[in-house]
Design an enzyme around this catalytic site. Structure first.
Site, PDB file in Angstrom:
ATOM      1  N   HIS A 106      12.259  16.494 -23.584  1.00  0.00           N
ATOM      2  CA  HIS A 106      13.104  15.884 -24.622  1.00  0.00           C
ATOM      3  C   HIS A 106      13.684  16.902 -25.619  1.00  0.00           C
ATOM      4  O   HIS A 106      14.859  16.888 -25.934  1.00  0.00           O
ATOM      5  CB  HIS A 106      12.302  14.866 -25.434  1.00  0.00           C
ATOM      6  CG  HIS A 106      11.595  13.837 -24.605  1.00  0.00           C
ATOM      7  ND1 HIS A 106      12.119  13.307 -23.461  1.00  0.00           N
ATOM      8  CD2 HIS A 106      10.389  13.218 -24.777  1.00  0.00           C
ATOM      9  CE1 HIS A 106      11.279  12.405 -22.962  1.00  0.00           C
ATOM     10  NE2 HIS A 106      10.219  12.345 -23.737  1.00  0.00           N
ATOM     11  N   ASP A 111       0.900  -1.152   0.000  1.00  0.00           N
ATOM     12  CA  ASP A 111       0.000   0.000   0.000  1.00  0.00           C
ATOM     13  C   ASP A 111       0.943   1.207   0.000  1.00  0.00           C
ATOM     14  O   ASP A 111       1.732   1.381   0.923  1.00  0.00           O
ATOM     15  CB  ASP A 111      -0.859  -0.092   1.266  1.00  0.00           C
ATOM     16  CG  ASP A 111      -1.448   1.249   1.654  1.00  0.00           C
ATOM     17  OD1 ASP A 111      -1.400   2.174   0.836  1.00  0.00           O
ATOM     18  OD2 ASP A 111      -1.958   1.345   2.786  1.00  0.00           O
ATOM     19  N   LYS A 154       6.338   9.152 -38.471  1.00  0.00           N
ATOM     20  CA  LYS A 154       7.154   9.241 -37.262  1.00  0.00           C
ATOM     21  C   LYS A 154       8.561   9.647 -37.676  1.00  0.00           C
ATOM     22  O   LYS A 154       9.224   8.972 -38.458  1.00  0.00           O
ATOM     23  CB  LYS A 154       7.201   7.869 -36.581  1.00  0.00           C
ATOM     24  CG  LYS A 154       8.325   7.723 -35.559  1.00  0.00           C
ATOM     25  CD  LYS A 154       7.798   7.384 -34.194  1.00  0.00           C
ATOM     26  CE  LYS A 154       8.907   7.305 -33.160  1.00  0.00           C
ATOM     27  NZ  LYS A 154       8.557   7.811 -31.868  1.00  0.00           N
TER      28      LYS A 154
HETATM   29  C1  BG6 Z   1       7.217  10.162 -23.983  1.00  0.00           C
HETATM   30  C2  BG6 Z   1       5.915  10.910 -24.168  1.00  0.00           C
HETATM   31  O1  BG6 Z   1       8.039  10.817 -23.064  1.00  0.00           O
HETATM   32  O2  BG6 Z   1       7.882  10.068 -25.232  1.00  0.00           O
HETATM   33  C3  BG6 Z   1       5.044  10.240 -25.204  1.00  0.00           C
HETATM   34  O3  BG6 Z   1       5.224  10.970 -22.931  1.00  0.00           O
HETATM   35  C4  BG6 Z   1       5.807  10.057 -26.497  1.00  0.00           C
HETATM   36  O4  BG6 Z   1       3.858  10.992 -25.442  1.00  0.00           O
HETATM   37  C5  BG6 Z   1       7.150   9.368 -26.230  1.00  0.00           C
HETATM   38  O5  BG6 Z   1       5.020   9.285 -27.390  1.00  0.00           O
HETATM   39  C6  BG6 Z   1       7.992   9.337 -27.485  1.00  0.00           C
HETATM   40  O6  BG6 Z   1       9.109   8.556 -27.244  1.00  0.00           O
HETATM   41  P1  BG6 Z   1       9.848   7.847 -28.459  1.00  0.00           P
HETATM   42  O7  BG6 Z   1      11.088   7.279 -27.850  1.00  0.00           O
HETATM   43  O8  BG6 Z   1       8.905   6.799 -28.972  1.00  0.00           O
HETATM   44  O9  BG6 Z   1      10.109   8.902 -29.466  1.00  0.00           O
END
Ligand code: BG6
Length: 481
Positions: free
Chosen positions: A261, A103, A355
């Site tokens: 990031h 918990d 992507k």
């Molecule tokens: C995460 C975010 O920190 O990074 C996500 O919260 C995002 O929303 C992800 O999709 C992307 O990470 P990567 O390594 O797949 O580019």
């Protein structure tokens, strides 16, 4: 091909060190991040013999998941990654793991956890490095940190060994809550014990930015405002919010990707050469750069920020008036002699056409020839590598020019090796106690300071929020260019 140890960046050398085994205590072991990233990373580390012998993993969960059930999830996620799961290594991973039902609020359970860790150390016949990995929603973070502190679990074992705290972003919600979080954790853990994870920094291609910049002298002299016209940092994602409504409604693209990031990427690409290549000097250089980013004026926002939301987002989060952005772009300037006047455009979005994460450094054209720019691109993912766009003469009798690429591709150059996933790196570096690839508290605050005027204005209403179709390139950002 020539191969050299990179002595320039003094990260600790893993294999050559006598390392203490660790106990990795994962809070939230059954959660999404653990299932998708941490457990597969541990599997890979076990498979490649990269954990110090004697290392143990303790999974903490509020529910009744057994180790067996958890292991079947690992198998699932490794197949998801197109990895073949070898039962031999799965068994090996299982043999170093145990589960604790806890918990998270109850004090008594922390005392029992402490006793259990003591027991494991007794069995090992030595103190181990203790790593508390908090893979839990931000709402419960401080409760756990506080309980760990109150039960002395922030202290190292008396006969040696270190105790470290690892946790994921978001590091707060804005500048003020970021500060609060840092101050609260500092009540129980020293900064040197805290490992704030930014998995982008641990990506192989991001680590390579510093090596590229500082080990290839031909680029050092042209890395400035005299030669660079503009820098673009892009993180476009094909995925949408993938059911993470609660998280995303509190976050949005600016907080989720840019605050952490992408500002870390900016720092790697533009920071000054550190005084020496040690963890603290690299962090000092990054911080100086982030501190040099000019404050965005709230009254100029329309000239330097764009936000968008994909069609269908509001239905997905079940909030018909949500103005949380799933796309964000900002234009920043760095106020230091090296980068004066060079715009940096950072953009990210979900549910876009493709992507891709990359950093493009566009070099100036010579005055009389505006069309002929050279661009250097760090391809962070996918198709990891570095490329330079050049102009070349087409073969033939006419003088015709054509663009061509000079390319370094990870896949072609390091075909047989592959490379460790960012989470493998995060775990290994935390065991070693190397903080180079983790964000410091000061960096986190500097990043909040940069985006604060934007998130502040954007939180008031939906003015300027553009809707975009899923699978498109997102809203038009030409006014930033
Ligand atoms: C995460 C975010 O920190 O990074 C996500 O919260 C995002 O929303 C992800 O999709 C992307 O990470 P990567 O390594 O797949 O580019």
């Amino acid at each position: 091909m020539a191969e050299q140890a990179d002595t320039s960046i003094q990260m600790m050398d893993w294999q050559s060190e006598e390392l203490k085994p660790a106990i990795i205590i994962i809070f939230g072991i059954t959660g999404d991040l653990s299932r998708r990233k941490l457990l597969p990373a541990l599997y890979e580390l076990v498979k490649n013999d990269l954990l110090p012998p004697g290392t143990r993993v303790v999974g903490v969960t509020r529910g009744d998941t057994t180790l067996e059930q958890l292991m079947s999830q690992v198998e699932v996620c490794i197949h998801e990654k197109d990895n073949v799961c070898d039962p031999k290594y799965l068994k090996k991973l299982e043999s170093i793991m145990s589960m604790r039902k806890m918990d998270l609020v109850g004090m008594d359970h922390y005392r029992q956890l402490g006793e259990y860790l003591d027991e494991l150390e007794e069995q090992a016949g030595m103190c181990l490095n203790r790593l508390f990995y908090l893979s839990i929603p931000p709402g419960v973070l401080m409760t756990i940190v506080n309980r760990l502190g109150l039960h002395g679990l922030n202290k190292a074992c008396k006969h040696g060994g270190a105790t470290r705290l690892l946790f994921e972003k978001p590091f707060g919600y804005d500048l003020e809550s970021g500060k609060e979080l840092i101050e609260e954790t500092a009540k129980y853990f020293k900064e040197s014990q805290i490992f704030r994870i930014d998995h982008y920094v641990a990506k192989e291609t991001v680590q390579n930015i510093l090596t590229f910049r500082f080990r290839n002298p031909i680029f050092e002299d042209i890395w400035d405002a005299k030669h660079v016209d503009k820098i673009e940092i892009t993180a476009s994602e094909k995925i949408d919010i993938e059911g993470r409504s609660v998280f995303y409604e509190q976050t949005g693209a600016m907080r989720d990707l840019i605050q952490s990031h992408l500002l870390q990427l900016l720092a790697s690409v533009t920071m000054e050469k550190p005084a020496e290549f040690t963890s603290s000097a690299i962090h000092a250089s990054k911080l100086q750069l982030l501190d040099n980013v000019a404050t965005i004026r709230a009254d100029k926002l329309s000239e330097c920020a764009v936000r968008g939301q994909y069609e269908g987002y509001r239905e997905e989060v079940n909030k018909s008036d949500s103005f949380v952005e799933t796309f964000a772009a900002i234009k920043l300037f760095i106020e230091n002699p090296r980068w004066v006047g060079v715009p940096v455009i950072i953009k990210t979005g979900k549910a876009l056409a493709k992507k891709t994460t990359n950093v493009a450094v566009h070099f100036r054209a010579v005055a009389r020839d505006h069309n002929h720019l050279n661009t250097l691109k760090f391809h962070i993912q996918p198709n990891e590598g570095i490329s330079i766009d050049l102009w070349v003469k087409r073969p033939g009798f006419e003088r015709k020019l054509q663009q061509a690429k000079m390319e370094f591709s990870y896949q072609q150059t390091f075909d047989e090796h592959g490379h460790p996933d960012a989470y493998e790196r995060v775990l290994v570096d935390a065991i070693k106690g190397d903080r180079t690839l983790f964000a410091t508290g000061d960096e986190v605050l500097a990043a909040w300071r940069i985006i604060e005027p934007v998130i502040d204005v954007w939180s008031r209403d939906d003015q300027g929020l553009k809707t975009y179709a899923k699978g498109s390139t997102g809203p038009d950002i030409s006014r930033l260019e």
